[in-house]
Design a protein around this motif. Structure first.
Motif, PDB file in Angstrom:
ATOM      1  N   VAL A 223       5.753  16.026  -3.415  1.00  0.00           N
ATOM      2  CA  VAL A 223       5.107  16.171  -1.922  1.00  0.00           C
ATOM      3  C   VAL A 223       3.777  16.047  -1.548  1.00  0.00           C
ATOM      4  N   ARG A 224       2.933  16.521  -2.423  1.00  0.00           N
ATOM      5  CA  ARG A 224       1.545  16.649  -2.265  1.00  0.00           C
ATOM      6  C   ARG A 224       0.791  17.165  -3.273  1.00  0.00           C
ATOM      7  N   GLU A 225      -0.580  17.179  -3.059  1.00  0.00           N
ATOM      8  CA  GLU A 225      -1.248  17.778  -3.815  1.00  0.00           C
ATOM      9  C   GLU A 225      -2.049  18.943  -2.879  1.00  0.00           C
ATOM     10  N   GLU A 226      -2.086  20.310  -3.497  1.00  0.00           N
ATOM     11  CA  GLU A 226      -2.755  21.229  -2.702  1.00  0.00           C
ATOM     12  C   GLU A 226      -3.348  22.236  -3.417  1.00  0.00           C
ATOM     13  N   ASN A 227      -4.779  22.628  -3.388  1.00  0.00           N
ATOM     14  CA  ASN A 227      -5.542  23.479  -3.789  1.00  0.00           C
ATOM     15  C   ASN A 227      -5.312  23.693  -5.570  1.00  0.00           C
ATOM     16  N   GLY A 228      -5.432  22.500  -6.114  1.00  0.00           N
ATOM     17  CA  GLY A 228      -5.299  22.586  -7.824  1.00  0.00           C
ATOM     18  C   GLY A 228      -3.983  22.719  -8.226  1.00  0.00           C
ATOM     19  N   ARG A 229      -3.095  22.190  -7.278  1.00  0.00           N
ATOM     20  CA  ARG A 229      -1.503  22.118  -7.664  1.00  0.00           C
ATOM     21  C   ARG A 229      -0.724  20.852  -7.344  1.00  0.00           C
ATOM     22  N   ALA A 230       0.231  20.450  -7.900  1.00  0.00           N
ATOM     23  CA  ALA A 230       0.965  19.375  -7.717  1.00  0.00           C
ATOM     24  C   ALA A 230       2.127  20.153  -7.168  1.00  0.00           C
ATOM     25  N   VAL A 231       2.637  19.549  -5.957  1.00  0.00           N
ATOM     26  CA  VAL A 231       3.824  20.192  -5.241  1.00  0.00           C
ATOM     27  C   VAL A 231       5.021  19.528  -5.219  1.00  0.00           C
ATOM     28  N   TYR A 232       6.132  19.755  -5.503  1.00  0.00           N
ATOM     29  CA  TYR A 232       7.353  19.259  -5.722  1.00  0.00           C
ATOM     30  C   TYR A 232       8.470  19.735  -4.990  1.00  0.00           C
ATOM     31  N   GLU A 233       9.561  19.080  -4.764  1.00  0.00           N
ATOM     32  CA  GLU A 233      10.756  19.548  -4.045  1.00  0.00           C
ATOM     33  C   GLU A 233      11.801  19.289  -5.199  1.00  0.00           C
TER      34      GLU A 233
ATOM     35  N   VAL B  92       7.965  23.842  -5.691  1.00  0.00           N
ATOM     36  CA  VAL B  92       7.330  24.380  -6.982  1.00  0.00           C
ATOM     37  C   VAL B  92       5.975  23.826  -6.958  1.00  0.00           C
ATOM     38  N   PHE B  93       5.015  24.613  -7.126  1.00  0.00           N
ATOM     39  CA  PHE B  93       3.777  24.394  -7.262  1.00  0.00           C
ATOM     40  C   PHE B  93       3.220  24.553  -8.625  1.00  0.00           C
ATOM     41  N   VAL B  94       2.818  23.406  -9.206  1.00  0.00           N
ATOM     42  CA  VAL B  94       2.600  23.224 -10.429  1.00  0.00           C
ATOM     43  C   VAL B  94       1.145  23.262 -10.761  1.00  0.00           C
ATOM     44  N   PRO B  95       0.605  24.197 -11.434  1.00  0.00           N
ATOM     45  CA  PRO B  95      -1.051  24.193 -11.454  1.00  0.00           C
ATOM     46  C   PRO B  95      -1.234  23.063 -12.370  1.00  0.00           C
ATOM     47  N   ALA B  96      -2.235  22.046 -11.509  1.00  0.00           N
ATOM     48  CA  ALA B  96      -2.504  20.708 -12.202  1.00  0.00           C
ATOM     49  C   ALA B  96      -3.731  20.272 -11.356  1.00  0.00           C
ATOM     50  N   THR B  97      -4.609  19.398 -11.954  1.00  0.00           N
ATOM     51  CA  THR B  97      -5.583  18.666 -11.420  1.00  0.00           C
ATOM     52  C   THR B  97      -5.266  17.643 -10.485  1.00  0.00           C
ATOM     53  N   GLY B  98      -3.983  17.170 -10.618  1.00  0.00           N
ATOM     54  CA  GLY B  98      -3.335  16.009 -10.155  1.00  0.00           C
ATOM     55  C   GLY B  98      -1.948  15.505 -10.572  1.00  0.00           C
ATOM     56  N   ARG B  99      -1.285  14.966  -9.753  1.00  0.00           N
ATOM     57  CA  ARG B  99       0.267  14.825 -10.204  1.00  0.00           C
ATOM     58  C   ARG B  99       0.312  13.741 -11.407  1.00  0.00           C
ATOM     59  N   ASP B 100      -0.703  13.199 -11.630  1.00  0.00           N
ATOM     60  CA  ASP B 100      -0.705  12.322 -12.779  1.00  0.00           C
ATOM     61  C   ASP B 100      -0.679  13.029 -14.239  1.00  0.00           C
ATOM     62  N   VAL B 101      -0.964  14.475 -14.167  1.00  0.00           N
ATOM     63  CA  VAL B 101      -0.978  15.210 -15.525  1.00  0.00           C
ATOM     64  C   VAL B 101       0.169  16.281 -15.642  1.00  0.00           C
ATOM     65  N   VAL B 102       1.398  16.092 -14.623  1.00  0.00           N
ATOM     66  CA  VAL B 102       2.473  16.629 -14.690  1.00  0.00           C
ATOM     67  C   VAL B 102       3.813  16.200 -15.016  1.00  0.00           C
ATOM     68  N   TYR B 103       4.433  16.670 -16.189  1.00  0.00           N
ATOM     69  CA  TYR B 103       5.419  16.174 -16.432  1.00  0.00           C
ATOM     70  C   TYR B 103       6.671  16.904 -16.587  1.00  0.00           C
ATOM     71  N   GLU B 104       7.794  16.505 -16.483  1.00  0.00           N
ATOM     72  CA  GLU B 104       9.119  17.438 -16.353  1.00  0.00           C
ATOM     73  C   GLU B 104       9.857  16.737 -17.464  1.00  0.00           C
ATOM     74  N   SER B 105      10.181  17.583 -18.523  1.00  0.00           N
ATOM     75  CA  SER B 105      10.979  17.182 -19.680  1.00  0.00           C
ATOM     76  C   SER B 105      10.525  15.777 -20.340  1.00  0.00           C
ATOM     77  N   GLY B 106       9.238  15.618 -20.574  1.00  0.00           N
ATOM     78  CA  GLY B 106       8.781  14.787 -21.215  1.00  0.00           C
ATOM     79  C   GLY B 106       8.346  13.548 -20.477  1.00  0.00           C
ATOM     80  N   ARG B 107       8.769  13.458 -19.152  1.00  0.00           N
ATOM     81  CA  ARG B 107       8.464  12.404 -18.485  1.00  0.00           C
ATOM     82  C   ARG B 107       7.694  12.490 -17.198  1.00  0.00           C
ATOM     83  N   LEU B 108       6.923  11.807 -16.451  1.00  0.00           N
ATOM     84  CA  LEU B 108       6.013  11.891 -15.515  1.00  0.00           C
ATOM     85  C   LEU B 108       7.056  12.422 -14.356  1.00  0.00           C
TER      86      LEU B 108
END
Length: 186
Positions: free
Chosen positions: A118-128, A92-108
């Motif tokens: 996984v990584r940050e890429e082109n304005g997205r935080a990438v997760y498996e 999943v590529f979550v639109p975000a300026t960094g991983r520190d602003v992405v939450y899942e069900s209320g937690r980081l």
């Protein structure tokens, strides 16, 4: 409607509708099969917030089950609910300026169950992620601004009665203000 006479055929283009549907699912909703793992055993989820679009709700019925992507922008927060079928995974590529602003069900998100950063890429935080239902939020992200387009240029000769040795005056204009028209004489 299609007939043997091309002049009587419908001007509707099935490929246009087909391309539009692909754009809805793969780009706006972000649901795409991983070419390395056919039949949606692994999905690539990369929604594209664009312009002033505020929400997208889509589902794809794969061989493994229903894949859902339901996102909205509310009070400058990107909310994205995802459903991944059993025995499948997704990137999943979550639109975000960094991983520190992405939450899942209320937690980081990087600390959520079934989610691995996984990584940050082109304005997205990438997760498996594993199969299941997820609710991501991002409070800092960018939308794509649609590129402007210009109206079709109008090209017309100044006079339709011209002798072979006469110069021909051609007028070119466009209804789009400040549009530039480029042309060649070859």
């Amino acid at each position: 409607r299609t007939t043997g006479d091309a002049a009587k055929n419908s001007k509707n283009n099935v490929m246009l509708v087909g391309d539009l549907i692909v754009w809805f699912y793969e780009d706006l909703a972000g649901i795409k099969a991983d070419p390395e793992q056919p039949a949606f055993k692994h999905s690539i989820m990369r929604p594209q917030p664009v312009g002033d679009l505020k929400f997208v709700n889509a589902a794809y019925h794969s061989m493994s089950g229903q894949i859902k992507s339901d996102w909205k922008i509310d009070n400058k927060i990107f909310h994205w609910n995802i459903s991944i079928p059993a025995n499948t995974t997704a990137t999943v590529f979550v639109p975000a300026t960094g991983r520190d602003v992405v939450y899942e069900s209320g937690r980081l998100a990087s600390k959520a169950k079934g989610v691995q950063f996984v990584r940050e890429e082109n304005g997205r935080a990438v997760y498996e992620i594993e199969s299941g239902q997820y609710s991501f939020t991002s409070n800092r992200f960018k939308t794509i601004k649609p590129l402007p387009f210009a109206s079709m240029p109008i090209i017309s000769p100044g006079d339709s009665t011209v002798a072979i040795s006469d110069k021909i005056l051609v007028n070119m204009s466009c209804e789009t203000p400040a549009a530039k028209i480029y042309y060649t004489l070859d």
